[in-house]
Scaffold this active site. Sequence first.
Site, short mmCIF file in Angstrom:
data_model
loop_
_atom_site.label_atom_id
_atom_site.label_comp_id
_atom_site.label_asym_id
_atom_site.label_seq_id
_atom_site.Cartn_x
_atom_site.Cartn_y
_atom_site.Cartn_z
N HIS A 109 0.85 -1.31 0.09
CA HIS A 109 -0.10 0.03 0.04
C HIS A 109 0.86 1.34 -0.06
O HIS A 109 0.30 2.41 0.26
CB HIS A 109 -0.95 -0.08 1.28
CG HIS A 109 -2.15 -0.92 1.06
ND1 HIS A 109 -2.83 -1.49 2.14
CD2 HIS A 109 -2.64 -1.72 0.03
CE1 HIS A 109 -3.57 -2.55 1.53
NE2 HIS A 109 -3.52 -2.43 0.31
N CYS A 120 5.69 13.68 -14.04
CA CYS A 120 6.65 12.68 -14.53
C CYS A 120 6.63 11.48 -13.98
O CYS A 120 7.65 10.50 -14.52
CB CYS A 120 8.25 13.52 -14.23
SG CYS A 120 8.82 13.50 -12.50
C1 BV8 Z 1 -8.26 -2.44 -5.08
C2 BV8 Z 1 -3.19 2.91 2.69
C3 BV8 Z 1 -8.38 -3.27 -7.22
C4 BV8 Z 1 -3.63 4.42 3.03
C5 BV8 Z 1 -4.64 1.51 2.77
C6 BV8 Z 1 -15.16 -0.25 -4.74
C7 BV8 Z 1 -14.34 0.20 -5.67
C8 BV8 Z 1 -12.93 -0.01 -5.72
C9 BV8 Z 1 -12.46 -1.00 -4.75
C10 BV8 Z 1 -13.37 -1.48 -3.70
C11 BV8 Z 1 -14.68 -1.41 -3.88
N1 BV8 Z 1 -15.17 -1.89 -2.62
C12 BV8 Z 1 -14.32 -2.64 -2.24
C13 BV8 Z 1 -12.92 -2.46 -2.71
C14 BV8 Z 1 -11.84 -3.07 -2.48
C15 BV8 Z 1 -11.19 -1.95 -1.38
C16 BV8 Z 1 -11.71 -2.38 -0.18
O1 BV8 Z 1 -11.32 -3.61 0.34
N2 BV8 Z 1 -12.59 -1.63 0.68
C17 BV8 Z 1 -12.86 -2.13 1.93
C18 BV8 Z 1 -13.08 -0.78 2.73
C19 BV8 Z 1 -14.47 -2.86 1.76
N3 BV8 Z 1 -9.85 -2.04 -1.60
C20 BV8 Z 1 -9.26 -1.19 -2.41
O2 BV8 Z 1 -9.81 -0.10 -2.90
C21 BV8 Z 1 -7.70 -1.79 -2.78
N4 BV8 Z 1 -7.43 -1.68 -4.20
O3 BV8 Z 1 -9.29 -3.22 -4.58
O4 BV8 Z 1 -7.76 -2.44 -6.29
C22 BV8 Z 1 -9.45 -2.43 -7.94
C23 BV8 Z 1 -8.99 -1.14 -8.28
C24 BV8 Z 1 -10.06 -0.42 -8.58
C25 BV8 Z 1 -11.38 -0.89 -8.71
C26 BV8 Z 1 -11.44 -2.27 -8.44
C27 BV8 Z 1 -10.76 -2.90 -7.80
C28 BV8 Z 1 -6.89 -0.67 -2.38
C29 BV8 Z 1 -7.09 -0.72 -0.88
C30 BV8 Z 1 -5.67 0.00 -0.04
C31 BV8 Z 1 -6.15 1.17 0.79
N5 BV8 Z 1 -5.25 1.72 1.54
N6 BV8 Z 1 -3.75 1.91 3.31
C32 BV8 Z 1 -3.20 4.75 4.31
O5 BV8 Z 1 -2.58 4.17 5.06
O6 BV8 Z 1 -3.73 5.79 4.75
S1 BV8 Z 1 -5.75 0.44 3.69
C33 BV8 Z 1 -5.53 0.48 5.20
O7 BV8 Z 1 -6.47 -0.28 5.92
C34 BV8 Z 1 -4.39 -0.58 5.53
O8 BV8 Z 1 -3.15 -0.43 4.81
C35 BV8 Z 1 -4.86 -1.85 5.62
O9 BV8 Z 1 -4.94 -2.50 4.24
C36 BV8 Z 1 -6.48 -1.50 5.84
C37 BV8 Z 1 -6.78 -2.15 7.04
O10 BV8 Z 1 -6.25 -1.71 8.02
P1 BV8 Z 1 -5.32 -2.87 9.29
O11 BV8 Z 1 -4.03 -2.80 8.74
O12 BV8 Z 1 -5.93 -4.24 9.24
O13 BV8 Z 1 -5.55 -2.13 10.57
P2 BV8 Z 1 -6.80 -2.09 11.37
O14 BV8 Z 1 -6.85 -0.91 12.09
O15 BV8 Z 1 -7.91 -2.19 10.30
O16 BV8 Z 1 -6.79 -3.31 12.26
C38 BV8 Z 1 -5.45 -3.41 13.03
C39 BV8 Z 1 -5.76 -4.74 13.55
O17 BV8 Z 1 -4.44 -4.89 14.43
C40 BV8 Z 1 -6.90 -5.17 14.50
O18 BV8 Z 1 -7.40 -6.48 14.08
C41 BV8 Z 1 -6.26 -5.01 15.86
O19 BV8 Z 1 -7.15 -6.10 16.68
C42 BV8 Z 1 -4.88 -5.58 15.77
N7 BV8 Z 1 -4.25 -5.13 16.88
C43 BV8 Z 1 -3.91 -4.01 17.39
N8 BV8 Z 1 -3.06 -3.89 18.34
C44 BV8 Z 1 -2.44 -5.08 18.25
C45 BV8 Z 1 -3.07 -6.07 17.54
N9 BV8 Z 1 -2.81 -6.99 16.84
C46 BV8 Z 1 -1.76 -7.69 17.60
N10 BV8 Z 1 -1.00 -6.98 18.45
C47 BV8 Z 1 -1.23 -5.72 18.95
N11 BV8 Z 1 -0.63 -4.94 19.82
#
Ligand code: BV8
Length: 230
Positions: A109, A120
């Site tokens: 990501h 560019c």
């Molecule tokens: C794509 C960078 C193909 C940004 C991120 C409609 C149109 C287009 C696409 C979609 C659509 N509908 C759905 C999609 C797909 C979409 C998607 O999945 N949406 C979701 C909301 C349903 N995905 C995309 O768009 C991706 N591209 O599909 O390309 C495509 C292209 C065009 C058209 C169609 C298809 C791109 C997604 C990338 C987005 N960018 N990050 C930034 O950082 O600002 S996403 C961001 O959130 C993260 O990178 C990660 O991927 C995501 C989830 O976050 P997590 O890392 O899981 O963190 P979170 O806080 O959620 O959870 C933390 C976890 O840690 C918890 O479980 C917690 O319990 C645990 N934890 C906490 N502390 C601890 C711990 N575990 C252990 N120890 C601890 N101490």
Amino acid sequence: MRAEPNIVVLTGAGMSAESGVPTFRGADGLWEGHHIEMVASPEGFARDPELVHRFYNLRRAALNTVEPNAGHHALARLEREWRGRFLLVTQNVDDLHERAGSEKLIHMHGELRKARCECCGAVMAWNKDLASGTRCRACGEIGGLRPHIVWFGEFPFEMETIMNVLKNADIFLCIGTSGVVYPAAGFAKEAARNPACRLVEFNIESTEISRQFRERVIGPVSVELPKFVE
Ligand code: BV8
């Protein structure tokens, strides 16, 4: 004689939580107060580039105040022990894996410490604030620079490599991710196509994809990963 197992690791924001990097969906999560699509999508950037630049400038600056935790160091150790048969794919845009010594690393990501010029195409190391009026160091144009981050609706980086390695994984470790965002959330299913692949989820709670794992380690990564790697 079967080759040594291939290990593929996927990490999410939970990997860096204990280092003080806020997760997305936690109580003080990054998305709190923001609509995801407002700050992490091309549409949001087009609508209000300064809001999006501020969102990433704050997170980039915060990297100077955090350190890798024992979980990051455990994964770097695991890579050294399994050299050549190890790949770390992170959804995180921080640089804590690199700073802990991880080398075979894909930032699917993108990376906070990089900027990309839409004029560019140059991708360059970037550690200062970005703004609409910032000049590109490569082409000199103003107004083309954006964070080198994959937003919603954009294609993640190196997906072909990731899918090829996942196909041959004998061990898949899924660490600190809520399993909400695709395609990363679909990697466990990909790895499980090889019935011999060992899948392990590391988290402090159940996730959207927990039922895909026969093995789950519940607890903070800084405690559980060093134990697992030993
Ligand atoms: C794509 C960078 C193909 C940004 C991120 C409609 C149109 C287009 C696409 C979609 C659509 N509908 C759905 C999609 C797909 C979409 C998607 O999945 N949406 C979701 C909301 C349903 N995905 C995309 O768009 C991706 N591209 O599909 O390309 C495509 C292209 C065009 C058209 C169609 C298809 C791109 C997604 C990338 C987005 N960018 N990050 C930034 O950082 O600002 S996403 C961001 O959130 C993260 O990178 C990660 O991927 C995501 C989830 O976050 P997590 O890392 O899981 O963190 P979170 O806080 O959620 O959870 C933390 C976890 O840690 C918890 O479980 C917690 O319990 C645990 N934890 C906490 N502390 C601890 C711990 N575990 C252990 N120890 C601890 N101490």
